[in-house]
Enzyme design. Sequence first.
Site, mmCIF file in Angstrom:
data_model
loop_
_atom_site.group_PDB
_atom_site.id
_atom_site.type_symbol
_atom_site.label_atom_id
_atom_site.label_comp_id
_atom_site.label_asym_id
_atom_site.label_seq_id
_atom_site.Cartn_x
_atom_site.Cartn_y
_atom_site.Cartn_z
ATOM 1 N N ASP A 18 -7.034 -9.980 -9.487
ATOM 2 C CA ASP A 18 -6.803 -8.539 -9.661
ATOM 3 C C ASP A 18 -6.177 -8.320 -11.034
ATOM 4 O O ASP A 18 -5.739 -9.268 -11.691
ATOM 5 C CB ASP A 18 -5.873 -8.008 -8.556
ATOM 6 C CG ASP A 18 -5.632 -6.499 -8.654
ATOM 7 O OD1 ASP A 18 -6.523 -5.764 -9.108
ATOM 8 O OD2 ASP A 18 -4.529 -6.046 -8.264
ATOM 9 N N SER A 19 -6.089 -7.054 -11.422
ATOM 10 C CA SER A 19 -5.417 -6.726 -12.679
ATOM 11 C C SER A 19 -3.917 -6.991 -12.595
ATOM 12 O O SER A 19 -3.255 -7.139 -13.605
ATOM 13 C CB SER A 19 -5.623 -5.239 -12.978
ATOM 14 O OG SER A 19 -5.126 -4.473 -11.892
ATOM 15 N N TYR A 46 -5.931 -1.730 -15.390
ATOM 16 C CA TYR A 46 -7.360 -1.614 -15.697
ATOM 17 C C TYR A 46 -7.814 -0.141 -15.692
ATOM 18 O O TYR A 46 -8.752 0.225 -16.394
ATOM 19 C CB TYR A 46 -8.197 -2.383 -14.671
ATOM 20 C CG TYR A 46 -8.306 -3.869 -14.903
ATOM 21 C CD1 TYR A 46 -7.464 -4.540 -15.799
ATOM 22 C CD2 TYR A 46 -9.259 -4.616 -14.220
ATOM 23 C CE1 TYR A 46 -7.587 -5.912 -15.995
ATOM 24 C CE2 TYR A 46 -9.393 -5.983 -14.409
ATOM 25 C CZ TYR A 46 -8.549 -6.616 -15.297
ATOM 26 O OH TYR A 46 -8.672 -7.972 -15.476
ATOM 27 N N GLY A 47 -7.151 0.663 -14.861
ATOM 28 C CA GLY A 47 -7.541 2.068 -14.737
ATOM 29 C C GLY A 47 -7.475 2.826 -16.050
ATOM 30 O O GLY A 47 -8.059 3.893 -16.187
ATOM 31 N N CYS A 57 -10.130 -5.979 -6.768
ATOM 32 C CA CYS A 57 -9.821 -4.854 -7.638
ATOM 33 C C CYS A 57 -11.035 -3.921 -7.668
ATOM 34 O O CYS A 57 -12.121 -4.339 -8.085
ATOM 35 C CB CYS A 57 -9.530 -5.381 -9.045
ATOM 36 S SG CYS A 57 -9.289 -4.085 -10.265
ATOM 37 N N ASN A 58 -10.844 -2.696 -7.210
ATOM 38 C CA ASN A 58 -11.949 -1.729 -7.214
ATOM 39 C C ASN A 58 -12.363 -1.351 -8.634
ATOM 40 O O ASN A 58 -13.550 -1.188 -8.919
ATOM 41 C CB ASN A 58 -11.524 -0.442 -6.504
ATOM 42 C CG ASN A 58 -11.251 -0.633 -5.033
ATOM 43 O OD1 ASN A 58 -12.081 -0.307 -4.196
ATOM 44 N ND2 ASN A 58 -10.080 -1.152 -4.690
ATOM 45 N N CYS A 83 -7.918 1.528 -4.189
ATOM 46 C CA CYS A 83 -7.256 0.668 -5.180
ATOM 47 C C CYS A 83 -6.391 -0.276 -4.365
ATOM 48 O O CYS A 83 -5.656 0.164 -3.464
ATOM 49 C CB CYS A 83 -6.403 1.497 -6.128
ATOM 50 S SG CYS A 83 -5.303 0.503 -7.169
ATOM 51 N N THR A 84 -6.491 -1.558 -4.653
ATOM 52 C CA THR A 84 -5.808 -2.543 -3.811
ATOM 53 C C THR A 84 -4.284 -2.477 -3.932
ATOM 54 O O THR A 84 -3.577 -3.028 -3.091
ATOM 55 C CB THR A 84 -6.303 -3.962 -4.157
ATOM 56 O OG1 THR A 84 -6.165 -4.169 -5.578
ATOM 57 C CG2 THR A 84 -7.754 -4.138 -3.753
ATOM 58 N N HIS A 85 -3.802 -1.777 -4.945
ATOM 59 C CA HIS A 85 -2.343 -1.614 -5.056
ATOM 60 C C HIS A 85 -1.773 -0.669 -3.998
ATOM 61 O O HIS A 85 -0.604 -0.787 -3.625
ATOM 62 C CB HIS A 85 -1.976 -1.048 -6.432
ATOM 63 C CG HIS A 85 -1.924 -2.051 -7.524
ATOM 64 N ND1 HIS A 85 -3.049 -2.612 -8.076
ATOM 65 C CD2 HIS A 85 -0.871 -2.627 -8.156
ATOM 66 C CE1 HIS A 85 -2.697 -3.465 -9.020
ATOM 67 N NE2 HIS A 85 -1.385 -3.501 -9.087
#
Length: 265
Positions: free
Chosen positions: A11-12, A43-44, A75-76, A192-194
């Site tokens: 992921d980021s 990344y967004g 990570c989407n 978003c995985t966060h």
Amino acid sequence: MSTRPTILVFDSGLGGLTVLREIAATRPDAHYVYVADDDFFPYGHHSEEAIITRVVPLIGELIHAHGPDLVVIACNTASTLVMSHLRTAYDVPFVGTVPAIKPACAQSRTRRVSVLGTKGTVKREYTRALIRDFGQGCEVTLVGSPELASLAERALYGEEVSDSEILAELVPCFVGDPDDETARTDTIVLACTHYPLLLDRLVKLAPWPVDWIDPAPAIARRVSDLLGPQVAARDEAGAELVFTSRRPHDLSRVLQPYFGGRVPA
Ligand code: DGL
């Protein structure tokens, strides 16, 4: 596949831990390498081209360094762009994380669904195509959150994050008549995985109750199907945590539950 599969989760930042948590619970036999590209986070805020140029060669280096049997792009913001590039470039099986629009629209009773993701994810053609193909006539509201991933990281690091900071990102998801539960949003896709890192607070701050769709369990099932039956006992050997910035980390105790109890080295 080797007797003890190695799974690389990427992921980021630390959002992919919400996906790792589900995979580690489903496959205790695997060895885990978690990579956070914190040097390029968030990344967004990057262009599509910058993300492809960054992620595709980086994943190649990570495959070379760790020899995974399977790679999960948790990570989407990246998965909605890079999956076809990765599958073309490398032989390893990949599992991506993309907005769970299909199950959300299938289950919504009010036919009002919101997709909460990074500004990048909600702009993607990939996401728009999911809505066209699987929206099933629902009114889908796309909400690009500029700050929620960073707020989730801050909270995980034990920093104070105020309710008003979270609420400002969340409120645009709540659409329709607040006083009529048949005519307002009833389902929110956590794209978003966060965001599942903040789930307790999202639930508490929501103007009205909704169903929150976290894709992690479905991803864990997909990973397990690809690996095949468990062939080894639980992996007791710890896990690896890599930051691309190479900064030392002191989060082991906080992170342990996400690694299925293993201590990340
Ligand atoms: N965790 C990432 C996602 O699922 C994005 C966070 C970011 O780097 O902006 O989209």
